[in-house]
Design a protein around this motif. Structure first.
Motif, PDB file in Angstrom:
ATOM      1  N   HIS A  44      -4.468 -23.236   3.787  1.00 20.20           N
ATOM      2  CA  HIS A  44      -4.476 -22.709   2.418  1.00 20.20           C
ATOM      3  C   HIS A  44      -4.758 -21.204   2.324  1.00 20.20           C
ATOM      4  O   HIS A  44      -4.107 -20.514   1.521  1.00 20.20           O
ATOM      5  CB  HIS A  44      -5.500 -23.468   1.555  1.00 20.20           C
ATOM      6  N   PRO A  45      -5.705 -20.636   3.097  1.00 17.52           N
ATOM      7  CA  PRO A  45      -5.954 -19.195   2.967  1.00 17.52           C
ATOM      8  C   PRO A  45      -4.707 -18.330   3.145  1.00 17.52           C
ATOM      9  O   PRO A  45      -4.532 -17.326   2.438  1.00 17.52           O
ATOM     10  CB  PRO A  45      -6.991 -18.919   4.070  1.00 17.52           C
ATOM     11  N   LEU A  46      -3.821 -18.701   4.074  1.00 19.28           N
ATOM     12  CA  LEU A  46      -2.598 -17.923   4.272  1.00 19.28           C
ATOM     13  C   LEU A  46      -1.656 -18.075   3.083  1.00 19.28           C
ATOM     14  O   LEU A  46      -0.951 -17.133   2.715  1.00 19.28           O
ATOM     15  CB  LEU A  46      -1.896 -18.358   5.561  1.00 19.28           C
TER      16      LEU A  46
ATOM     17  N   SER B 229      -2.528  -5.349   4.558  1.00 16.47           N
ATOM     18  CA  SER B 229      -2.080  -6.236   5.632  1.00 16.47           C
ATOM     19  C   SER B 229      -2.760  -7.585   5.466  1.00 16.47           C
ATOM     20  O   SER B 229      -3.649  -7.746   4.613  1.00 16.47           O
ATOM     21  CB  SER B 229      -2.429  -5.653   6.999  1.00 16.47           C
ATOM     22  N   VAL B 230      -2.355  -8.549   6.277  1.00 16.04           N
ATOM     23  CA  VAL B 230      -2.977  -9.875   6.231  1.00 16.04           C
ATOM     24  C   VAL B 230      -4.460  -9.763   6.593  1.00 16.04           C
ATOM     25  O   VAL B 230      -5.317 -10.363   5.941  1.00 16.04           O
ATOM     26  CB  VAL B 230      -2.256 -10.849   7.188  1.00 16.04           C
ATOM     27  N   ALA B 231      -4.760  -8.975   7.632  1.00 16.55           N
ATOM     28  CA  ALA B 231      -6.155  -8.802   8.041  1.00 16.55           C
ATOM     29  C   ALA B 231      -6.961  -8.139   6.935  1.00 16.55           C
ATOM     30  O   ALA B 231      -8.106  -8.518   6.657  1.00 16.55           O
ATOM     31  CB  ALA B 231      -6.226  -7.981   9.325  1.00 16.55           C
ATOM     32  N   SER B 232      -6.365  -7.125   6.282  1.00 15.02           N
ATOM     33  CA  SER B 232      -7.030  -6.446   5.178  1.00 15.02           C
ATOM     34  C   SER B 232      -7.317  -7.413   4.042  1.00 15.02           C
ATOM     35  O   SER B 232      -8.402  -7.395   3.440  1.00 15.02           O
ATOM     36  CB  SER B 232      -6.149  -5.298   4.666  1.00 15.02           C
TER      37      SER B 232
ATOM     38  N   ARG C 231      -0.744 -13.635  -3.364  1.00 15.18           N
ATOM     39  CA  ARG C 231      -1.275 -12.353  -3.850  1.00 15.18           C
ATOM     40  C   ARG C 231      -0.388 -11.185  -3.423  1.00 15.18           C
ATOM     41  O   ARG C 231      -0.212 -10.225  -4.170  1.00 15.18           O
ATOM     42  CB  ARG C 231      -2.707 -12.175  -3.365  1.00 15.18           C
ATOM     43  N   PHE C 232       0.180 -11.258  -2.227  1.00 15.26           N
ATOM     44  CA  PHE C 232       1.112 -10.215  -1.807  1.00 15.26           C
ATOM     45  C   PHE C 232       2.376 -10.251  -2.659  1.00 15.26           C
ATOM     46  O   PHE C 232       2.955  -9.216  -2.977  1.00 15.26           O
ATOM     47  CB  PHE C 232       1.490 -10.397  -0.333  1.00 15.26           C
ATOM     48  N   ALA C 233       2.821 -11.468  -3.026  1.00 18.68           N
ATOM     49  CA  ALA C 233       4.063 -11.604  -3.784  1.00 18.68           C
ATOM     50  C   ALA C 233       3.985 -10.930  -5.146  1.00 18.68           C
ATOM     51  O   ALA C 233       4.973 -10.375  -5.635  1.00 18.68           O
ATOM     52  CB  ALA C 233       4.423 -13.082  -3.959  1.00 18.68           C
ATOM     53  N   VAL C 234       2.800 -10.952  -5.791  1.00 16.71           N
ATOM     54  CA  VAL C 234       2.664 -10.327  -7.112  1.00 16.71           C
ATOM     55  C   VAL C 234       2.181  -8.884  -7.014  1.00 16.71           C
ATOM     56  O   VAL C 234       2.190  -8.160  -8.006  1.00 16.71           O
ATOM     57  CB  VAL C 234       1.716 -11.132  -8.029  1.00 16.71           C
ATOM     58  N   ASP C 235       1.748  -8.446  -5.832  1.00 15.08           N
ATOM     59  CA  ASP C 235       1.298  -7.071  -5.653  1.00 15.08           C
ATOM     60  C   ASP C 235       2.468  -6.130  -5.928  1.00 15.08           C
ATOM     61  O   ASP C 235       3.559  -6.297  -5.392  1.00 15.08           O
ATOM     62  CB  ASP C 235       0.791  -6.869  -4.225  1.00 15.08           C
ATOM     63  N   GLY C 236       2.246  -5.142  -6.762  1.00 18.21           N
ATOM     64  CA  GLY C 236       3.327  -4.239  -7.124  1.00 18.21           C
ATOM     65  C   GLY C 236       3.990  -4.637  -8.422  1.00 18.21           C
ATOM     66  O   GLY C 236       4.928  -3.995  -8.877  1.00 18.21           O
ATOM     67  N   GLY C 237       3.511  -5.754  -9.017  1.00 21.31           N
ATOM     68  CA  GLY C 237       4.062  -6.206 -10.275  1.00 21.31           C
ATOM     69  C   GLY C 237       3.529  -5.409 -11.446  1.00 21.31           C
ATOM     70  O   GLY C 237       2.986  -4.321 -11.306  1.00 21.31           O
TER      71      GLY C 237
ATOM     72  N   GLY D  18       5.044 -10.159   0.832  1.00 20.39           N
ATOM     73  CA  GLY D  18       4.384 -11.388   1.224  1.00 20.39           C
ATOM     74  C   GLY D  18       5.125 -12.185   2.279  1.00 20.39           C
ATOM     75  O   GLY D  18       4.689 -13.276   2.651  1.00 20.39           O
ATOM     76  N   LEU D  19       6.260 -11.650   2.772  1.00 15.81           N
ATOM     77  CA  LEU D  19       7.038 -12.412   3.758  1.00 15.81           C
ATOM     78  C   LEU D  19       6.250 -12.638   5.045  1.00 15.81           C
ATOM     79  O   LEU D  19       6.298 -13.737   5.618  1.00 15.81           O
ATOM     80  CB  LEU D  19       8.354 -11.686   4.068  1.00 15.81           C
ATOM     81  N   ALA D  20       5.506 -11.605   5.501  1.00 12.66           N
ATOM     82  CA  ALA D  20       4.758 -11.751   6.758  1.00 12.66           C
ATOM     83  C   ALA D  20       3.717 -12.869   6.683  1.00 12.66           C
ATOM     84  O   ALA D  20       3.708 -13.773   7.533  1.00 12.66           O
ATOM     85  CB  ALA D  20       4.105 -10.424   7.145  1.00 12.66           C
TER      86      ALA D  20
END
Length: 304
Positions: A31-33, A55-58, A39-45, A274-276
């Motif tokens: 689930h965390p991934l 990044s994922v680590a960030s 969250r990456f998918a909506v970033d920049g919205g 969010g693809l990565a």
């Protein structure tokens, strides 16, 4: 694709049970991934008042630092329900429709076109039943500590609260936000199923075996992962569009508006935000689902 004969045919409940078990198990582990992917998918919205990740680590360190480990499991309840229901229903519908098209003969090779047709039908049926859970999952995954400034109607204490408030504020239409790009996403399942079935059939034919010959668990997992990666790379943009439509802090008039604004402000690359983390999540996810599915059903399956 419904006929009286189809309706009388008993539904393969063992496939439903296998899909539910696989979906729940994979979600508990990964689930965390999935949360980070959303969250990456909506970033920049449209809404920038949310944590930004490079990044994922960030994302992992920022979420744990500001929300604790518990923050990595925001939205896990609807995700468990959604993944279990989606995988279970999809496997059940697919196996039932596939058996109908084969006239009950598992040795009959349907070919790529019919595999895509069966997978598309199963995908639309599953989406129609599970889209409200997807809306709630997305909104709960997007909640952060910054949401304390939002009005009460846009803050959710859990899955049932989110369902109730979404319906009260937006009606049935709110529970089906993202349905249109979800229909696009049916092509994802169709491509994956087609690739998975064709890989299995080709593999068995090259070894002089019937197309329904049972493979080893490792072989199933390899074909599942390859077919999932193939479908994901082609169809991923629909997930970005769907996530932004389901974001309760943004406002779009429809899928075309989301795409236009992404291309205008972020360029084509924005369609793949969010693809990565998605690929990091989906590969072990589908392998876990198939492994559990095989254990429960004792037979070959498909993918989603």
């Amino acid at each position: 694709m419904s006929t009286p004969g189809t309706l009388r045919r008993p539904l393969p409940l063992q496939h439903l049970a296998g899909g539910v078990a696989g979906g729940v198990t994979s979600t508990l582990l990964l689930h965390p991934l999935d949360l980070i992917k959303i969250r990456f998918a909506v970033d920049g919205g449209a809404m920038r008042a949310r944590p930004q990740y490079t990044s994922v680590a960030s994302a992992l360190t920022t979420i744990v630092g500001s929300e604790g480990v518990r923050g990595l499991y925001r939205g896990v309840t609807p995700n468990l329900c959604g993944a279990g229901a989606s995988w279970g229903l999809y496997f059940m519908f697919y196996s039932s429709l596939k058996s109908w098209m084969q006239s009950g003969d598992p040795s009959r090779d349907l070919g790529a076109a019919r595999h895509m047709l069966v997978a598309s039908e199963a995908g639309v049926l599953t989406l129609a039943l599970t889209n409200p859970i997807s809306v709630v999952r997305t909104r709960l995954c997007l909640q952060t500590t910054l949401d304390a400034t939002l009005p009460e109607s846009k803050r959710y204490s859990g899955m049932l609260d989110a369902l109730r408030k979404t319906y009260r504020q937006e009606g049935t239409r709110g529970l089906y936000r993202g349905f249109v790009p979800g229909i696009w996403g049916v092509s994802h399942g169709a491509l994956q199923f087609m690739a998975y079935e064709e890989l299995k059939s080709l593999y068995n034919r090259r070894r002089g075996r019937p197309v329904q010959h049972r493979l080893s668990t490792l072989e199933y997992l390899q074909f599942a992962a390859l077919s999932k990666l193939f479908a994901a790379c082609i169809t991923y943009p629909y997930q970005v569009v769907r996530a932004r439509l389901q974001d309760h802090r943004a406002s779009y008039s429809g899928s075309a508006d989301v795409i236009r604004r992404i291309l205008s402000h972020e360029g084509p690359r924005g369609l793949y935000r969010g693809l990565a983390p998605y690929l990091l999540h989906v590969t072990p996810n589908v392998c876990c689902v198939f492994m559990v599915y095989e254990l429960v059903t004792g037979g070959g399956g498909g993918g989603r």
